[in-house]
Design an enzyme around this catalytic site. Sequence first.
Site, PDB file in Angstrom:
ATOM      1  N   GLU A   1     -17.202  -5.510  -2.001  1.00 12.36           N
ATOM      2  CA  GLU A   1     -17.971  -6.754  -2.134  1.00 12.36           C
ATOM      3  C   GLU A   1     -17.710  -7.488  -3.447  1.00 12.36           C
ATOM      4  O   GLU A   1     -18.112  -8.644  -3.606  1.00 12.36           O
ATOM      5  CB  GLU A   1     -19.475  -6.454  -2.003  1.00 12.36           C
ATOM      6  CG  GLU A   1     -19.911  -6.056  -0.607  1.00 12.36           C
ATOM      7  CD  GLU A   1     -19.579  -4.618  -0.233  1.00 12.36           C
ATOM      8  OE1 GLU A   1     -19.445  -4.347   0.978  1.00 12.36           O
ATOM      9  OE2 GLU A   1     -19.437  -3.758  -1.144  1.00 12.36           O
TER      10      GLU A   1
ATOM     11  N   ARG B   1     -11.767   8.410 -17.100  1.00 12.18           N
ATOM     12  CA  ARG B   1     -11.492   6.996 -17.366  1.00 12.18           C
ATOM     13  C   ARG B   1     -12.760   6.181 -17.632  1.00 12.18           C
ATOM     14  O   ARG B   1     -12.693   4.999 -17.925  1.00 12.18           O
ATOM     15  CB  ARG B   1     -10.705   6.407 -16.194  1.00 12.18           C
ATOM     16  CG  ARG B   1      -9.278   6.909 -16.165  1.00 12.18           C
ATOM     17  CD  ARG B   1      -8.627   6.794 -14.791  1.00 12.18           C
ATOM     18  NE  ARG B   1      -7.247   7.253 -14.820  1.00 12.18           N
ATOM     19  CZ  ARG B   1      -6.862   8.528 -14.869  1.00 12.18           C
ATOM     20  NH1 ARG B   1      -7.762   9.487 -14.895  1.00 12.18           N
ATOM     21  NH2 ARG B   1      -5.580   8.848 -14.894  1.00 12.18           N
TER      22      ARG B   1
ATOM     23  N   HIS C   1      -9.609   5.005   4.161  1.00 10.82           N
ATOM     24  CA  HIS C   1     -10.626   4.083   3.648  1.00 10.82           C
ATOM     25  C   HIS C   1     -10.324   3.644   2.207  1.00 10.82           C
ATOM     26  O   HIS C   1     -10.451   2.469   1.861  1.00 10.82           O
ATOM     27  CB  HIS C   1     -12.005   4.757   3.728  1.00 10.82           C
ATOM     28  CG  HIS C   1     -13.135   3.910   3.272  1.00 10.82           C
ATOM     29  ND1 HIS C   1     -13.668   2.897   4.038  1.00 10.82           N
ATOM     30  CD2 HIS C   1     -13.846   3.915   2.125  1.00 10.82           C
ATOM     31  CE1 HIS C   1     -14.648   2.323   3.382  1.00 10.82           C
ATOM     32  NE2 HIS C   1     -14.779   2.920   2.214  1.00 10.82           N
TER      33      HIS C   1
ATOM     34  N   ILE D   1     -12.839   6.187  -5.150  1.00 13.87           N
ATOM     35  CA  ILE D   1     -12.305   7.543  -5.274  1.00 13.87           C
ATOM     36  C   ILE D   1     -11.698   7.961  -3.937  1.00 13.87           C
ATOM     37  O   ILE D   1     -12.358   7.874  -2.901  1.00 13.87           O
ATOM     38  CB  ILE D   1     -13.411   8.516  -5.713  1.00 13.87           C
ATOM     39  CG1 ILE D   1     -14.005   8.049  -7.052  1.00 13.87           C
ATOM     40  CG2 ILE D   1     -12.865   9.942  -5.823  1.00 13.87           C
ATOM     41  CD1 ILE D   1     -15.262   8.773  -7.474  1.00 13.87           C
TER      42      ILE D   1
END
Length: 156
Positions: free
Chosen positions: A59, A128, A89, A83
């Site tokens: 989004e 990160r 997906h 992830i």
Amino acid sequence: MNVIEGAIAAPNAKIAIVIARFNSFINESLLAGALDALKRQGQVSDDNITVVRCPGAYELPLVAQQVAKSDRYDAIVALGSVIRGGTPHFDYVAGECNKGLAQVALEYNTPVAFGVLTVDSIEQAIERAGTKAGNKGAEAALSALEMVNVLSQIES
């Protein structure tokens, strides 16, 4: 020869941070890093920073588009994390998020800094988001400020 380079300090810049809620335990660390960089290194005041939350990384482009369309901000910092799992997906979400945010930047002539982690594991995301590999939210925020200054110099 003229060289145009952007400074990081941009005390008058108006910055919107669009952030995904999905994977919030990672994204909140990215947000903390971005806010710290904007305020401490960029000298941007709280009054010039707006945080907009949305459900997930997919989004982010639509939210960034509406923010850019408002013409109230000098730059947008997009934060989130995707992830990899056991299905395709990841590829769809990461790819469409990246493509959509780039499209917003070009369509609205507004810097959109990509602070969306696309990682293979939760461990990589944690690294990160402020541990071993620095904070990619902070890096994205500084990139946005630098782009504000670069574009300002080009336009003047």
